[in-house]
Design an enzyme around this catalytic site. Sequence first.
Site, PDB file in Angstrom:
ATOM      1  N   LYS A  99       0.822  -1.214   0.000  1.00 48.09           N
ATOM      2  CA  LYS A  99       0.000   0.000   0.000  1.00 48.09           C
ATOM      3  C   LYS A  99       0.858   1.267   0.000  1.00 48.09           C
ATOM      4  CE  LYS A  99      -4.050  -2.198   0.793  1.00 48.09           C
ATOM      5  NZ  LYS A  99      -3.700  -3.612   0.979  1.00 48.09           N
TER       6      LYS A  99
HETATM    7  C1  LIG Z   1      -4.286  -4.789   0.516  1.00 47.01           C
HETATM    8  C2  LIG Z   1      -3.485  -6.008   0.485  1.00 47.01           C
HETATM    9  C3  LIG Z   1      -3.760  -7.041  -0.433  1.00 47.01           C
HETATM   10  C4  LIG Z   1      -4.921  -6.983  -1.383  1.00 47.01           C
HETATM   11  O1  LIG Z   1      -4.762  -5.950  -2.346  1.00 47.01           O
HETATM   12  P1  LIG Z   1      -6.027  -5.415  -3.139  1.00 47.01           P
HETATM   13  O2  LIG Z   1      -5.544  -4.252  -3.940  1.00 47.01           O
HETATM   14  O3  LIG Z   1      -7.049  -5.030  -2.108  1.00 47.01           O
HETATM   15  O4  LIG Z   1      -6.516  -6.539  -3.986  1.00 47.01           O
HETATM   16  C5  LIG Z   1      -2.919  -8.140  -0.436  1.00 47.01           C
HETATM   17  N1  LIG Z   1      -1.886  -8.234   0.425  1.00 47.01           N
HETATM   18  C6  LIG Z   1      -1.600  -7.277   1.318  1.00 47.01           C
HETATM   19  C7  LIG Z   1      -0.451  -7.464   2.241  1.00 47.01           C
HETATM   20  C8  LIG Z   1      -2.383  -6.125   1.379  1.00 47.01           C
HETATM   21  O5  LIG Z   1      -2.089  -5.163   2.260  1.00 47.01           O
END
Ligand SMILES: *Cc1c(COP(=O)(O)O)cnc(C)c1O
Length: 493
Positions: A110
């Site tokens: 993120k």
């Molecule tokens: C948010 C997240 C995901 C999923 O990503 P999306 O964009 O919501 O599909 C997978 N792994 C981790 C560690 C995340 O923080």
Amino acid sequence: MIYGSTRSENKDVKSSEAIIKGIAHDGGLYIPLNIPKIDRELGELKKLDYKELAFYILKKYLTDFDDQELIDCINNAYDDKFDNYDIVPVENRGTVNFMELYHGPTLAFKDMALTILPHFMKTAAKKLDINKEIVILTATSGDTGKAALEGFANVTGVRIIVFYPKDGVSEIQKRQMITQKGENTHVVGIDGNFDDAQNAVKEIFGDRDFNNRLNDKGYIFSSANSINIGRLVPQIVYYIYGYLNLLNKNEIKEKEKINIVVPTGNFGNILAAYYAKMMGLPINKLICASNENKILTDFINTGIYDINREFKTTVSPSMDILISSNLERLLYHISMNNYDKIKSFMEDLKNNGVYEVDESIKHNLKDFYGAFATEQETYETIKNVYEELSYVIDPHTAVAYNVYKKYIKQTEDNNTKTLIASTASPFKFTRTVYTAIDGKSDYDDFRLIDMLAEKTSIDVPKSILELKKKEILHKNTCKRNNIKNTVEKILGL
Ligand SMILES: *Cc1c(COP(=O)(O)O)cnc(C)c1O
């Protein structure tokens, strides 16, 4: 570049407005109305570093930002907040390559978008002459919340409120959020799951009266969730960067197709990979990996999206989601921009919790392969990868690797080089990772962090070491149906 809504025609906006608003007037998501192409040779692009490549890609999407503005945003985001000089290192293990997206300040992918989004917003607000205070309202399954808090803390003119499921995140994730500093930050635990939080936030965005009252008080809402186009666009960059990395290492030849595997929740990360494909990046399959909340697996295999099922709390909590918001964008593109159809799917979803797409859309899902990993398989995968590849992965990445193995078994596609999106540091989910590798332990999470570091000879990330000493600053909780009220209280409405 003009952005429109997935649910109706007209009212098209520029990128700055789409970023500030977060969600379109009709409840739809903003989408770029034409997808730009990669218009330089990949053999030439491979010489660019991460920031230079980011400039090349972002400039195609944020066309109302001038060069200097973009450069400033990029330089402010991808700096020594990242603990790796390459920003996104890629670890090779045979045909598999782990693209480590977790070297930012909060140890999950993120950060790739949420370190730059606050700078986009500040720039966009200036462009649009907005002098109201921007309120970032965010629902989190664990990682978005902390990454957004970190990005927006102490940004002038912005206030951020994060709602997280208080029993649905890892101990480290929770500690990261409730110790957040910054006068403009608010963190609230809810007695519901991510979908409850996301639904409440979406409802607030769509509530005209509420927004008018807010406006009168000098506030406007925006979103740091992946429904914001300012999240999606920076995520396209690393898929192209990952491909170029393989090119630089002579793992692949120019134009050779690769597979990309993404552990998926809200469908944002994998959608960015789909955009990279639409831009011309040579991609064979987009492999969508789910945990036991396997609604996307079922959808890809049947064309039916059905949320009438049990919600499960798993060891990959950032994927514990039943309503994958960004799927709406994919449906828009693969239905040939048929916004009427999308609108009716979303109405069906809201009213009955289910919709089924037609044959042509089903056919266009062929770019994707979908499967899921059970809890047991997730643990086993962490252990096997550690023992066989001498590599430590977090539970989300383990879901991806397990699904990749299923894909190979089913398709016998053994030779296509593959990029796996490694979405979090194993230290963010220490209990699960340690248990998988060495068996169950009764020690607390911080002790386990030291034990994991010792066992695997990997340094503990700095931000985790500091976490232990930090004071808990946010103790607020609320009921799932009280989210709007809580927002009113925080803002003094
Ligand atoms: C948010 C997240 C995901 C999923 O990503 P999306 O964009 O919501 O599909 C997978 N792994 C981790 C560690 C995340 O923080």
